[in-house]
Each structure stands twice: as C-alpha cells, then as structure tokens.
Design a protein around this motif. Structure first.
Motif, short mmCIF file in Angstrom:
data_model
loop_
_atom_site.label_atom_id
_atom_site.label_comp_id
_atom_site.label_asym_id
_atom_site.label_seq_id
_atom_site.Cartn_x
_atom_site.Cartn_y
_atom_site.Cartn_z
N ALA A 285 25.61 136.52 60.69
CA ALA A 285 25.87 136.92 59.42
C ALA A 285 27.05 137.44 59.16
N ALA A 286 27.30 138.10 60.37
CA ALA A 286 28.91 139.56 60.04
C ALA A 286 29.82 138.92 60.66
N GLY A 287 29.50 137.63 61.06
CA GLY A 287 31.01 136.93 60.39
C GLY A 287 31.73 136.72 62.40
N VAL A 288 30.76 136.39 63.20
CA VAL A 288 30.91 136.40 64.55
C VAL A 288 30.87 134.71 64.61
N HIS A 289 32.04 133.65 65.17
CA HIS A 289 31.68 132.75 65.36
C HIS A 289 31.24 131.95 67.14
N HIS A 290 31.22 133.47 68.12
CA HIS A 290 30.66 132.76 69.18
C HIS A 290 29.95 133.98 69.93
N LEU A 291 28.84 132.96 71.11
CA LEU A 291 27.72 134.16 71.19
C LEU A 291 27.75 133.48 73.01
N GLY A 292 26.74 134.51 73.35
CA GLY A 292 27.90 133.93 74.98
C GLY A 292 25.96 134.49 74.73
N GLU A 293 25.40 133.31 76.06
CA GLU A 293 23.60 134.26 77.34
C GLU A 293 24.71 134.31 78.16
N ASN A 294 23.69 134.43 78.87
CA ASN A 294 23.87 134.14 80.66
C ASN A 294 22.58 134.01 81.55
N ARG A 295 21.78 133.39 80.36
CA ARG A 295 20.21 132.60 81.37
C ARG A 295 20.58 131.26 80.29
N ASP A 296 19.52 130.43 81.78
CA ASP A 296 19.19 129.65 80.95
C ASP A 296 18.55 129.76 79.54
N GLU A 297 17.29 130.44 80.10
CA GLU A 297 16.11 130.64 78.96
C GLU A 297 16.66 131.39 77.98
#
Ligand SMILES: *Cc1c(COP(=O)(O)O)cnc(C)c1O
Length: 228
Positions: free
Chosen positions: A47-59
């Motif tokens: 909502a703040a305008g970030v397009h990229h999200l990152g996770e470091n685990r499958d779960e």
C-alpha cells in the motif's frame, strides 16, 4: 513505526545519496523483507508503494504468497535447499541465493520459464555465511551457461555484521569488481547488470557502491519478533 513513513524516509535517503554521487534514484529498487512480520504488515508495504517483497523461507513465502500475489514481485532471498525449489519456483520472480550447480540444475529442471537469479557471493569469507567464494564465481557462471532456465541477472552479498563501515564498504566494492569480471565474459544468459546488496544497517553504503536492489526488513516493515 508506520510502514509508509519508513518507506518515505528510505526513499528520501536514496534520493539524497544518489544526488551526491550522480546516480538515478529510480535505479535503486527496494525489496521489503517480510520474514519478521505478518501478512498485514506486508500488505502495508504494498500500500505504501513498494513493489518488491522478499522472504527467506519456503513457509513464509507460501503463507504470504496466497494473500499477496498479483500486487507484488516476489524475491527468494534465503539459503535455498534443493528439495524446496519445487514449491517456490512458480511463485518467485527472482532468486538471490544461487550458489551451487546442484541448485542450478534443480531450478532449471523445475522452472517453466527463465528465472532471474543472483549468484550469492561470500565476499567477507565468514564461515557462517553461504555463497560461493569470490574466486569461484567466474567458473560458476561459465558452468551455468548450460542451463536454459537460469538467467544470471546479478550478484548478491551480505556484508559482515559489524560497525566497521570501511569493512562493509570493501565488501561491496569487491562485489562490484566481480560483477565487472562477469560482465566481461559477455555471456548472453549472464548479463549480470544488478547488484543485490545493502540491508537496514548498511544500505546507504551499498548504494554508494553500486547497489541496484537493497533488501530492507527491520527499518522498513519492522520486526515483530522483538526488533524495531
Ligand atoms: C533478513 C534479511 C535481510 C533484511 O535484514 P534487515 O537487517 O532486517 O533489513 C536482507 N537480506 C537477507 C538475505 C536477509 O536474510
């Protein structure tokens, strides 16, 4: 802190640094690392305008991907076990932790389109860190040419956790130098134009040294497990 305010602060910092060193602020992409936070908090980043999200685990990826798929570009930033490739491969656009041929082979086999990969390099040489050694990168890239579904878009590193800014800077400079060596190979599947480096504590130095993707968790979305 509110995610939107955090994001504004980070974008302001990016702009200020870029103005100083003559880079275009648009060339710096922020990945909100959501591993410490809830789905709600991840949605606030979008909502703040970030397009990229990152996770470091499958779960973590699975849980958030269900809720946030059409609005985000997902990055897998953590150590990737070969047996987990199958479950993440159709969800992520980028993998930041390619560090061995056995992993490349599995990604190549499971992917239905070329996957944008960063080679993770253990520049600092700390034993606790994953990634191939700086000396191995060139041969590794050459070995990856055989895999049609692997596109080496860049290099990734994690600087040592230290207050020694010079040490951090040296680490980022070294990654940039390795990037230039890879680019000189002129391999069509390894354009290597991106550098994924810089986290909450060191992203300003990373931008000065050429980062194109910065991976920010704590100072953007916070840490609901007890951090900021
Ligand atoms: C957790 C993590 C980050 C974000 O760390 P912060 O210090 O919270 O910004 C960045 N990159 C990787 C690979 C991570 O695991």
């Amino acid at each position: 802190m509110n995610v939107q305010e955090n994001y504004l602060t980070i974008r302001e910092n990016i702009k200020r640094i870029c103005n100083c060193i003559g880079r275009n602020p648009e060339d710096i992409k922020v990945i909100a690392v959501t591993k410490y936070v809830s789905i709600e908090r991840a949605k606030e980043a979008i909502a703040a305008g970030v397009h990229h999200l990152g996770e470091n685990r499958d779960e973590g990826l699975q849980a958030k991907f269900q809720e946030i798929k059409d609005t985000a570009i997902w990055h897998f930033i953590g150590t990737l076990q070969t047996r987990k490739v199958k479950s993440i491969i159709d969800k992520v656009e980028y993998i930041h932790s390619l560090d061995r041929l056995s992993l490349a082979k599995e990604i190549d086999k499971r992917a239905t389109k070329p996957i944008k990969c960063f080679i993770q390099v253990n520049v600092s040489g700390e034993e606790s860190k994953h990634g191939c050694s700086p000396e191995e990168v060139i041969d590794f890239v050459k070995g990856l040419e055989a895999y049609q579904n692997i596109k080496v878009v860049g290099l990734m590193t994690m600087a040592p956790f230290t207050d020694d800014q010079q040490l951090i800077r040296t680490c980022f400079k070294r990654l940039k130098m390795i990037q230039q060596e890879v680019q000189a190979l002129k391999i069509s599947t390894a354009p290597c134009h991106e550098l994924s480096m810089g986290m909450s504590n060191d992203y300003e130095i990373a931008i000065e040294e050429g980062a194109t993707f910065i991976r920010i968790g704590t100072s953007l979305v916070g840490n609901e497990n007890g951090g900021v």
